[in-house]
Design a protein around this motif. Sequence first.
Motif, PDB file in Angstrom:
ATOM      1  N   ILE A   1     -18.548  32.660 -88.324  1.00 36.47           N
ATOM      2  CA  ILE A   1     -18.866  31.961 -89.570  1.00 36.47           C
ATOM      3  C   ILE A   1     -20.070  32.655 -90.184  1.00 36.47           C
ATOM      4  O   ILE A   1     -21.065  32.917 -89.480  1.00 36.47           O
ATOM      5  N   GLY A   2     -20.002  32.958 -91.468  1.00 41.97           N
ATOM      6  CA  GLY A   2     -21.121  33.642 -92.096  1.00 41.97           C
ATOM      7  C   GLY A   2     -21.304  33.260 -93.557  1.00 41.97           C
ATOM      8  O   GLY A   2     -20.334  32.914 -94.243  1.00 41.97           O
ATOM      9  N   SER A   3     -22.542  33.316 -94.022  1.00 38.14           N
ATOM     10  CA  SER A   3     -22.865  33.109 -95.439  1.00 38.14           C
ATOM     11  C   SER A   3     -23.166  34.458 -96.075  1.00 38.14           C
ATOM     12  O   SER A   3     -23.948  35.242 -95.537  1.00 38.14           O
ATOM     13  N   GLY A   4     -22.557  34.694 -97.236  1.00 35.67           N
ATOM     14  CA  GLY A   4     -22.704  35.991 -97.888  1.00 35.67           C
ATOM     15  C   GLY A   4     -24.003  36.174 -98.640  1.00 35.67           C
ATOM     16  O   GLY A   4     -24.387  37.297 -98.955  1.00 35.67           O
ATOM     17  N   GLY A   5     -24.687  35.050 -98.967  1.00 33.25           N
ATOM     18  CA  GLY A   5     -25.897  35.144 -99.770  1.00 33.25           C
ATOM     19  C   GLY A   5     -25.580  35.146-101.260  1.00 33.25           C
ATOM     20  O   GLY A   5     -26.080  34.326-102.024  1.00 33.25           O
ATOM     21  N   ASN A   6     -24.747  36.058-101.693  1.00 34.78           N
ATOM     22  CA  ASN A   6     -24.232  36.079-103.069  1.00 34.78           C
ATOM     23  C   ASN A   6     -22.862  35.393-103.105  1.00 34.78           C
ATOM     24  O   ASN A   6     -22.475  34.705-102.186  1.00 34.78           O
ATOM     25  N   TRP A   7     -22.155  35.594-104.239  1.00 38.45           N
ATOM     26  CA  TRP A   7     -20.761  35.152-104.405  1.00 38.45           C
ATOM     27  C   TRP A   7     -20.582  33.629-104.492  1.00 38.45           C
ATOM     28  O   TRP A   7     -19.547  33.107-104.127  1.00 38.45           O
ATOM     29  N   SER A   8     -21.611  32.925-104.994  1.00 40.50           N
ATOM     30  CA  SER A   8     -21.425  31.509-105.278  1.00 40.50           C
ATOM     31  C   SER A   8     -21.379  31.320-106.796  1.00 40.50           C
ATOM     32  O   SER A   8     -20.731  32.093-107.483  1.00 40.50           O
ATOM     33  N   GLY A   9     -22.068  30.341-107.327  1.00 37.99           N
ATOM     34  CA  GLY A   9     -21.948  30.049-108.758  1.00 37.99           C
ATOM     35  C   GLY A   9     -23.055  30.592-109.622  1.00 37.99           C
ATOM     36  O   GLY A   9     -23.021  30.431-110.846  1.00 37.99           O
ATOM     37  N   GLU A  10     -24.056  31.251-109.019  1.00 40.79           N
ATOM     38  CA  GLU A  10     -25.177  31.787-109.786  1.00 40.79           C
ATOM     39  C   GLU A  10     -25.548  33.176-109.282  1.00 40.79           C
ATOM     40  O   GLU A  10     -25.368  33.487-108.104  1.00 40.79           O
ATOM     41  N   THR A  11     -26.084  33.985-110.177  1.00 47.49           N
ATOM     42  CA  THR A  11     -26.625  35.287-109.786  1.00 47.49           C
ATOM     43  C   THR A  11     -27.573  35.754-110.876  1.00 47.49           C
ATOM     44  O   THR A  11     -27.791  35.057-111.874  1.00 47.49           O
ATOM     45  N   VAL A  12     -28.157  36.926-110.697  1.00 48.89           N
ATOM     46  CA  VAL A  12     -28.929  37.571-111.757  1.00 48.89           C
ATOM     47  C   VAL A  12     -28.111  38.747-112.275  1.00 48.89           C
ATOM     48  O   VAL A  12     -27.197  39.233-111.604  1.00 48.89           O
ATOM     49  N   SER A  13     -28.430  39.210-113.458  1.00 50.51           N
ATOM     50  CA  SER A  13     -27.610  40.226-114.115  1.00 50.51           C
ATOM     51  C   SER A  13     -27.474  41.494-113.284  1.00 50.51           C
ATOM     52  O   SER A  13     -26.415  42.141-113.282  1.00 50.51           O
ATOM     53  N   GLU A  14     -28.520  41.844-112.543  1.00 51.31           N
ATOM     54  CA  GLU A  14     -28.482  43.059-111.738  1.00 51.31           C
ATOM     55  C   GLU A  14     -27.369  43.022-110.690  1.00 51.31           C
ATOM     56  O   GLU A  14     -26.810  44.058-110.320  1.00 51.31           O
ATOM     57  N   TYR A  15     -27.048  41.824-110.199  1.00 53.25           N
ATOM     58  CA  TYR A  15     -26.067  41.703-109.120  1.00 53.25           C
ATOM     59  C   TYR A  15     -24.710  41.174-109.584  1.00 53.25           C
ATOM     60  O   TYR A  15     -23.840  40.893-108.760  1.00 53.25           O
ATOM     61  N   TYR A  16     -24.521  41.075-110.894  1.00 54.27           N
ATOM     62  CA  TYR A  16     -23.240  40.550-111.375  1.00 54.27           C
ATOM     63  C   TYR A  16     -22.069  41.426-110.944  1.00 54.27           C
ATOM     64  O   TYR A  16     -20.957  40.931-110.712  1.00 54.27           O
ATOM     65  N   TYR A  17     -22.287  42.723-110.785  1.00 49.47           N
ATOM     66  CA  TYR A  17     -21.190  43.619-110.417  1.00 49.47           C
ATOM     67  C   TYR A  17     -20.533  43.206-109.101  1.00 49.47           C
ATOM     68  O   TYR A  17     -19.358  43.493-108.856  1.00 49.47           O
ATOM     69  N   LEU A  18     -21.296  42.510-108.231  1.00 47.18           N
ATOM     70  CA  LEU A  18     -20.737  42.039-106.964  1.00 47.18           C
ATOM     71  C   LEU A  18     -19.644  40.997-107.176  1.00 47.18           C
ATOM     72  O   LEU A  18     -18.787  40.804-106.302  1.00 47.18           O
ATOM     73  N   PHE A  19     -19.668  40.333-108.307  1.00 44.63           N
ATOM     74  CA  PHE A  19     -18.767  39.214-108.577  1.00 44.63           C
ATOM     75  C   PHE A  19     -17.483  39.656-109.270  1.00 44.63           C
ATOM     76  O   PHE A  19     -16.626  38.841-109.566  1.00 44.63           O
ATOM     77  N   GLU A  20     -17.366  40.954-109.539  1.00 45.34           N
ATOM     78  CA  GLU A  20     -16.152  41.519-110.133  1.00 45.34           C
ATOM     79  C   GLU A  20     -15.400  42.314-109.061  1.00 45.34           C
ATOM     80  O   GLU A  20     -15.876  43.348-108.596  1.00 45.34           O
ATOM     81  N   SER A  21     -14.233  41.833-108.682  1.00 48.43           N
ATOM     82  CA  SER A  21     -13.494  42.458-107.581  1.00 48.43           C
ATOM     83  C   SER A  21     -13.228  43.934-107.802  1.00 48.43           C
ATOM     84  O   SER A  21     -13.172  44.716-106.845  1.00 48.43           O
TER      85      SER A  21
ATOM     86  N   PHE B   1     -11.422  30.044-104.413  1.00 48.10           N
ATOM     87  CA  PHE B   1     -12.343  30.214-105.540  1.00 48.10           C
ATOM     88  C   PHE B   1     -12.852  28.832-105.955  1.00 48.10           C
ATOM     89  O   PHE B   1     -12.188  28.116-106.698  1.00 48.10           O
ATOM     90  N   ASN B   2     -14.025  28.451-105.459  1.00 51.79           N
ATOM     91  CA  ASN B   2     -14.656  27.221-105.921  1.00 51.79           C
ATOM     92  C   ASN B   2     -15.296  27.414-107.288  1.00 51.79           C
ATOM     93  O   ASN B   2     -15.502  26.453-108.023  1.00 51.79           O
ATOM     94  N   PHE B   3     -15.641  28.661-107.600  1.00 49.59           N
ATOM     95  CA  PHE B   3     -16.256  29.003-108.888  1.00 49.59           C
ATOM     96  C   PHE B   3     -15.419  30.087-109.558  1.00 49.59           C
ATOM     97  O   PHE B   3     -15.229  31.153-108.978  1.00 49.59           O
ATOM     98  N   ASN B   4     -14.939  29.816-110.749  1.00 52.38           N
ATOM     99  CA  ASN B   4     -14.234  30.838-111.525  1.00 52.38           C
ATOM    100  C   ASN B   4     -15.171  31.548-112.493  1.00 52.38           C
ATOM    101  O   ASN B   4     -14.822  32.583-113.057  1.00 52.38           O
ATOM    102  N   ASP B   5     -16.365  30.975-112.679  1.00 48.56           N
ATOM    103  CA  ASP B   5     -17.391  31.575-113.532  1.00 48.56           C
ATOM    104  C   ASP B   5     -18.696  31.631-112.752  1.00 48.56           C
ATOM    105  O   ASP B   5     -18.891  30.892-111.777  1.00 48.56           O
ATOM    106  N   VAL B   6     -19.579  32.504-113.189  1.00 46.75           N
ATOM    107  CA  VAL B   6     -20.889  32.611-112.559  1.00 46.75           C
ATOM    108  C   VAL B   6     -21.963  32.569-113.644  1.00 46.75           C
ATOM    109  O   VAL B   6     -21.841  33.215-114.687  1.00 46.75           O
ATOM    110  N   LYS B   7     -22.995  31.781-113.410  1.00 46.32           N
ATOM    111  CA  LYS B   7     -24.104  31.695-114.345  1.00 46.32           C
ATOM    112  C   LYS B   7     -25.100  32.809-114.054  1.00 46.32           C
ATOM    113  O   LYS B   7     -25.530  32.987-112.920  1.00 46.32           O
ATOM    114  N   ILE B   8     -25.445  33.574-115.099  1.00 44.99           N
ATOM    115  CA  ILE B   8     -26.427  34.649-114.970  1.00 44.99           C
ATOM    116  C   ILE B   8     -27.786  34.044-115.306  1.00 44.99           C
ATOM    117  O   ILE B   8     -28.100  33.802-116.465  1.00 44.99           O
ATOM    118  N   THR B   9     -28.595  33.786-114.283  1.00 45.58           N
ATOM    119  CA  THR B   9     -29.773  32.941-114.469  1.00 45.58           C
ATOM    120  C   THR B   9     -30.860  33.588-115.326  1.00 45.58           C
ATOM    121  O   THR B   9     -31.610  32.886-116.003  1.00 45.58           O
TER     122      THR B   9
END
Length: 362
Positions: A160-180, A214-222
């Motif tokens: 069992i592991g937590s990814g740290g990213n890939w939930s419902g929020e991120t910053v613009s620098e890391y948005y690329y992680l959320f695009e498959s 997919f619990n989140f289909n969108d991500v907020k760029i904080t």
Amino acid sequence: MSTAQNLKVGFIGLNPDSHWAAMAHLPALQSMPEKFTIVGVANSSLESAQRTAEALKLPHAFASAQDLVNSPEIDVVVITVKVPYHFELVSAALNAGKHVYCEWPLGNGLEEARQLTALAKQKGVVAVAGTQARGALEIEHLAQLIKEGYVGKVLSTTLIGSGGNWSGETVSEYYYLFESKNGATMQSIPLAHTLAAIKDVLGDFATLDSQFVFNFNDVKITDTGETKEKTAPDQVLVQGTMASGAALSIHYRGGANRGTNLLWEINGTEGDIQVTGDLGHAQMIQLTVKGAKGEEKELQPLMPEKAVYQGLPEFPGARNISRLYSRLYDDITTGSQTAPSFEDAVKLHEVVDAIETSAQSK
């Protein structure tokens, strides 16, 4: 070798004050001055390279990645940029005849990894993919415990592991992680890094049946207030078997939680082992190992001897990478094959591809 050789390293993607290369690669290489000297850098612009070279007192700031790989001053090219740029940059370094250390994932998908591996073999250079959890002292210790029969026959393993990213929020620098499409997903980064370590301990994977949620289909760029589409999964579920016949169960989840963010258990006929950590990225965190066997009822510390950590960087990510660099050095100077190779990377990409193919068929 009859005389010591100091290898000259050039970085593609190194900023002195932030990011993974500065946090992990710099202290790793600086802990081995007798083996490596960082002599040059190429970044997205000459100005950026010059800033890095000045800050780190490097003799060479290259105007382009191509200039760096072509330079006779460089023996080893280290590539620490985003995954979509790996194929072009690794190809350039290999075609220039340089040894390569490329951060994992090697390619943006299995096919790119296969092409790069074929090119590396053709060029006859040492080509390493940075699956640095394989260099962790705790993972080597675990592999030895299993080999010696600490748990007896392995019946099952659970991760069992937590990814740290890939939930419902991120910053613009890391948005690329959320695009498959960028090949930098939870299954290809933290899960794959951890699977590389599991393979070293328990052997090959066999059947894998997976599902993405997919619990989140969108991500907020904080930092900008934008909302953008999210195409990478935030829950990765895998069940299957190891080649040994042991049962395998995996659940990786986006973000972090208030419980245990890495829990890996190995259960056998004679004993049990538990590995924990603060994040699902086994490659960059301190792993804690406990175990019990026979008549023992409670888990006891089962860590490597403290002496083996002496002389290595304190930060686990840098420590693990330093051990991969040490293997790379041996492979270059003695002809051994000890570091995680591009061939190893292809096998890991195949596991990730099998997980994705199974999930996408649902």
